[in-house]
Scaffold this active site. Sequence first.
Site, PDB file in Angstrom:
ATOM      1  N   ARG A 104      14.769  10.520  -1.650  1.00 62.38           N
ATOM      2  CA  ARG A 104      15.130  11.936  -1.700  1.00 62.38           C
ATOM      3  C   ARG A 104      15.239  12.487  -0.286  1.00 62.38           C
ATOM      4  O   ARG A 104      14.288  12.457   0.485  1.00 62.38           O
ATOM      5  CB  ARG A 104      14.072  12.718  -2.480  1.00 62.38           C
ATOM      6  CG  ARG A 104      14.437  14.168  -2.708  1.00 62.38           C
ATOM      7  CD  ARG A 104      13.560  14.824  -3.739  1.00 62.38           C
ATOM      8  NE  ARG A 104      12.163  14.918  -3.329  1.00 62.38           N
ATOM      9  CZ  ARG A 104      11.242  15.598  -4.007  1.00 62.38           C
ATOM     10  NH1 ARG A 104      11.559  16.190  -5.137  1.00 62.38           N
ATOM     11  NH2 ARG A 104      10.006  15.654  -3.581  1.00 62.38           N
ATOM     12  N   THR A 108      17.855  18.247   1.790  1.00 64.62           N
ATOM     13  CA  THR A 108      18.738  18.674   0.695  1.00 64.62           C
ATOM     14  C   THR A 108      18.165  18.353  -0.682  1.00 64.62           C
ATOM     15  O   THR A 108      18.655  18.874  -1.693  1.00 64.62           O
ATOM     16  CB  THR A 108      20.104  17.987   0.820  1.00 64.62           C
ATOM     17  OG1 THR A 108      19.929  16.558   0.637  1.00 64.62           O
ATOM     18  CG2 THR A 108      20.716  18.238   2.193  1.00 64.62           C
TER      19      THR A 108
END
Length: 209
Positions: A104, A108
Amino acid sequence: MSNVHVIDHPLVQHKLSLMRNKEASTNSFRRLLNELAMLMTYEVTRDVPMQEVEVQTPMETTRTKVIDGKKLVFVSILRAGTGILDGMLSVVPGARVGHIGLYRDPKTLTAVEYYFKMPQGMSERDVVVVDPMLATGNSAIAAVERLKELKPKSIKFVCLLTCPEGVAAMQRAHPDVPIYTAAIDRELNDHGYILPGLGDAGDRMFGTK
């Protein structure tokens, strides 16, 4: 939410409560995750196709039913999915295994793929995707999108915890994919973590924080 299955068996809920405790050791967290995954497998595989085989009992020959474990593929979203994968393989050792490496992006929160390896003949297989947390849903959505390119017979998603935001995102992107979870927690925080949650499952499993 008709495609969301909350596994509320007392043993599942008990072990999840123990895992939530921030004082649980790495060893304890890992063991509980393994046990919880084994229990969840019972529900996730409830509708797995069966076939008849001939068996010689101590008394006579009979026809009885078995599953074809080789037709199942457990797909682990790295790295935290490994904990659920190990428990499921304890129950269905004949299943094939696939891996999707996703991380991840901290800014963002989008999923970035770095690894993808699946068994052959995916069009003949039923897929169970595993990841402890369905939070923003970005990793799960990306993993399922990638898997759909291989046209498996079916796809299910299994997690320990999710939240309304994660469920909504997954159902918008993949309304045909059932979600199996032990709990739907209250909400996401601003950093994409589930509340009350249990922290970062990967860090707690591997002792990396």
